[in-house]
Design an enzyme around this catalytic site. Sequence first.
Site, PDB file in Angstrom:
ATOM      1  N   SER A 171       0.829  -1.200   0.000  1.00  0.00           N
ATOM      2  CA  SER A 171       0.000   0.000   0.000  1.00  0.00           C
ATOM      3  C   SER A 171       0.859   1.244   0.000  1.00  0.00           C
ATOM      4  O   SER A 171       1.776   1.384   0.800  1.00  0.00           O
ATOM      5  CB  SER A 171      -0.920   0.021   1.221  1.00  0.00           C
ATOM      6  N   LYS A 172       0.545   2.184  -0.891  1.00  0.00           N
ATOM      7  CA  LYS A 172       1.319   3.415  -0.958  1.00  0.00           C
ATOM      8  C   LYS A 172       0.980   4.359   0.183  1.00  0.00           C
ATOM      9  O   LYS A 172       1.641   5.374   0.361  1.00  0.00           O
ATOM     10  CB  LYS A 172       1.084   4.115  -2.300  1.00  0.00           C
ATOM     11  N   ARG A 173      -0.061   4.055   0.940  1.00  0.00           N
ATOM     12  CA  ARG A 173      -0.441   4.951   2.027  1.00  0.00           C
ATOM     13  C   ARG A 173       0.128   4.518   3.373  1.00  0.00           C
ATOM     14  O   ARG A 173      -0.159   5.101   4.389  1.00  0.00           O
ATOM     15  CB  ARG A 173      -1.968   5.065   2.102  1.00  0.00           C
ATOM     16  N   MET A 174       0.929   3.458   3.364  1.00  0.00           N
ATOM     17  CA  MET A 174       1.599   3.046   4.592  1.00  0.00           C
ATOM     18  C   MET A 174       2.862   3.881   4.763  1.00  0.00           C
ATOM     19  O   MET A 174       3.609   4.113   3.819  1.00  0.00           O
ATOM     20  CB  MET A 174       1.956   1.562   4.528  1.00  0.00           C
TER      21      MET A 174
END
Length: 476
Positions: free
Chosen positions: A253-256
């Site tokens: 996930s790029k939002r981690m």
Amino acid sequence: MTDTRVRFAPSPTGYLHIGGLRTALYDYLFARATGGKFILRIEDTDRNRLVEDATDKLIQSLLRMGIELDEGPGIGGDYGPYIQSERLKLYHREAQRLVESGHAYYCFCSSQTLAEMREQQQQNGEFVKYDRRCSHLSPEVVKEKLASGESHVLRLRMPDERKFRFNDLIRGDVEMDSSQSDDQVIIKSDGFPTYHLAAVVDDHYMKISHVIRGEEWLSSTPKHIWLYECLGWDAPLWVHLPLILNTDRSKLSKRMNDVSVDSYLEKGYLKEALINFIALLGWHSADDREIYSLDELCDVFSLDRVSKAGAVFDLTKLDWMNGQYLRQMDLDHLIDRAMPFFESKGYSLDHSDRSRLMLSTARERSTLLPELVEYCEMFLKNSKLEGSDLETINAESSQAVLKSLLRSFDAIDPKDVDELNSIISQIQIELSVKGKLLYTPIRLALIRQAHGPDIFSIYAILGREEALKRLQSSIN
């Protein structure tokens, strides 16, 4: 042949993440390998997700990683502006052309109406998409609603029965059915375009030759192909990169927080190792080498060696690669990289012979830059012994070794390894001790731990004065 022009088009919603870095890197490598141009375009049409200063941070992160831009915000170029919020007139003009040709229509449905429509479709087991109720409004009704200021969006009218066939340079021939495509919103109620319209319009006017993006955009390609057709333009070549996966095969996930590029640099990974590692997430060379400089990657990169299978982000492999770079890097460069990590712990580091020898020793046993500091602390601070180590150094045999070493201390030349070894050999013979009974007391006295580098390296790093001070303080 069309000149290669590729673009990296992130949204300014935070820091550069690992997936974004790979897309930017592949864009950059492909442009350099083909003598083309690498363009940065900021897609800031989602106004609810904007993060202040994110654009500047994205540019700084790219430059920090050695990825140079040919065109983009703050750099310029022949096809600007390169920030989408500054190109609204262009999007509105092309959207109006779509309305006039019948390929787009106004939609006045409220969010509540859309939610009820989707819920009903789900209950009926139908494919969830807009039912086109507003596409049947008469021109008079549409004109009246617009004149009254009623909230609306513009939707692209997708063909009902169409097999979209296109060639992807990684996946080969792809076929997708239009029945699985919704009438996508192309202009939102706030007047900003969605990604679909803005990306197509910008790619056309910026003369983008290859659209290189993540696999998650593959399902949107029919909409983009249709937009090109409706606007009478030639589509670029399509390149959809494989997903980056966790070790359990789930999508990274790029939002981690732990997948931001800056977070890895802050943890002490070298940018050269990170670039090398990221390049191998989906691409491999003809000779299966693993260690490449950025310049070497520019020479050998090609899209035909990019896999369509998901690439696993293996942190163990990254650690190994970073260790390789630590040991191979020019020592003066490594000192410059390590200096902030030493300073953050209150230690000074310079380019003296002592610091060079200390880091040369430490990097053979370290993976990350902070580990250099941890290893070097044995030389930088004179801690107190406790527990079993204190008992060991206070033992009668240990004290005999240290006292014998102290008597010969003035004769030791810090630069003469043979002389030091000769003195230790004499102690071994005189006291009939060897192995741990000989070397452990010396290490405990000099570096306050039982294990570490060879005695000569320890003495050379500490220097005569500090070594003498530690040795004397260890003798009862």
